[in-house]
Design an enzyme around this catalytic site. Sequence first.
Site, short mmCIF file in Angstrom:
data_model
loop_
_atom_site.label_atom_id
_atom_site.label_comp_id
_atom_site.label_asym_id
_atom_site.label_seq_id
_atom_site.Cartn_x
_atom_site.Cartn_y
_atom_site.Cartn_z
NE ARG A 56 34.28 34.12 34.99
CZ ARG A 56 33.43 34.70 34.13
NH1 ARG A 56 33.89 35.20 32.99
NH2 ARG A 56 32.15 34.79 34.41
CG ASP A 58 38.72 38.19 43.09
OD1 ASP A 58 38.59 38.31 41.87
OD2 ASP A 58 37.96 38.73 43.93
NE ARG A 203 37.93 39.40 48.66
CZ ARG A 203 38.82 39.93 47.83
NH1 ARG A 203 38.98 39.43 46.60
NH2 ARG A 203 39.55 40.95 48.20
#
Lengths: 251, 251
Positions: A56, A58, A203
């Site tokens: 999923r 971002d 990230r």
Amino acid sequence: MDSRNEQKRIRLTVAYDGTAYHGWQIQGNGITIESELNRALSELLKEPVKVMGASRTDAGVHALCNIAVFDTESPMPAEKISYALNQRLPEDIRIQKSEEVAPDWHPRYCASRKTYEYRIYRAEFPMPVRRLYSYFTYRPLDVERMRQAAVFLEGEHDFQSFCQSGAQVESTVRTIYSIRVEEQGAELVIRVCGNGFLYNMVRILAGTLMEVGQGKREPESMRSVLEAKNRSAAGPTAPAQGLTLVSYEFL
Amino acid sequence: MDSRNEQKRIRLTVAYDGTAYHGWQIQGNGITIESELNRALSELLKEPVKVMGASRTDAGVHALCNIAVFDTESPMPAEKISYALNQRLPEDIRIQKSEEVAPDWHPRYCASRKTYEYRIYRAEFPMPVRRLYSYFTYRPLDVERMRQAAVFLEGEHDFQSFCQSGAQVESTVRTIYSIRVEEQGAELVIRVCGNGFLYNMVRILAGTLMEVGQGKREPESMRSVLEAKNRSAAGPTAPAQGLTLVSYEFL
């Protein structure tokens, strides 16, 4: 007996440019990759379809090969679905492959090896053609220090410090098979391969490695960041546009 | 004596993503790179500014380093203009360098060596993150044949067959220093270096070489295409988004 009664499970390999989307997952408002796939599939197969996604991603994150599955009673051959579906999708989403899988196959409950790339464009000024696919910085980065730091993060660890707080997961233990830091002209590519990733994990890894590269942290400090098991011990979450899911292998 | 009275000539190195623009040159309507530069410079320097561009790229064509010059009486140091101008430009245009040049220096009247890249993404399905920067084809291309054809086009030739008809130029003779056809993963890069290019010349070269790669033309036929001096002898104009101006050297 109507051929529509035989239900089968189809796996899609989905590539997209995440720039225009509110991420993968359907949310209150905003167009997502999932909502576009459901719409296009329901139109094509003339039955309500809901996909289950593997990663999923971002808003703003890209994928060369995310995975989605769905069940259908349509008699359309599995391998033809990619062609027909691409006709009904916007040009920033393209199915790369469609194939039938076992009826109980689920992308989130099977062993896999995923690879993400985080790209950093290093120069005095940003380069427009790369602005949607890499993070720009004018700050010098010491690549050798970043490589030294990356070694501490390889292997099986509790990555709670690299997980966006608030994320609900049973376990924050994951295995990173490798982290490579590679120079491609003005771009620095952090390539992370693992068996799974926590929310925002790549990230946060990229943001923390950049702080090492800037001299704000020592490579050896990665040990204490892991041990802290606290999001505040790690560096900032690097911006979404630098991240791309580049490969997905099922083991 | 007011320092604004000393006029100087400034050279800008300009990078842009051409996707959203009606090309470089100001036209009746539509935003262009030139119109955005004039607007931002006039605002910044508080005097009407008109740039002269080196390469008037088409709508959708990208540049890493196009060149523009303008004259100004502003006392702002030449090398500071890049930073200040980037604050006033949209993020798909970024000045890479600003510097003072001789008052009579003109980008179109001095010897130069320009390099363009034409990128072709070869796969069964398009790749969304490359859609704005390369031309997609599912047709197989024989790279070796394309390389053989390219050799016939290197050197000084009358490239009238590779010039969009209707273009008004004094001479259609140009020198191509080299054409390289290079595979970079799924992308094929046609890199053309020359002393100047006619209107649509690189896109027509790319379209013609693709026909050779598809087996529709023989490599040796490039000789007769050049000799014809007629646009209809060459192949189609390849789509704009595959083309990027990648380097500009003044000799």
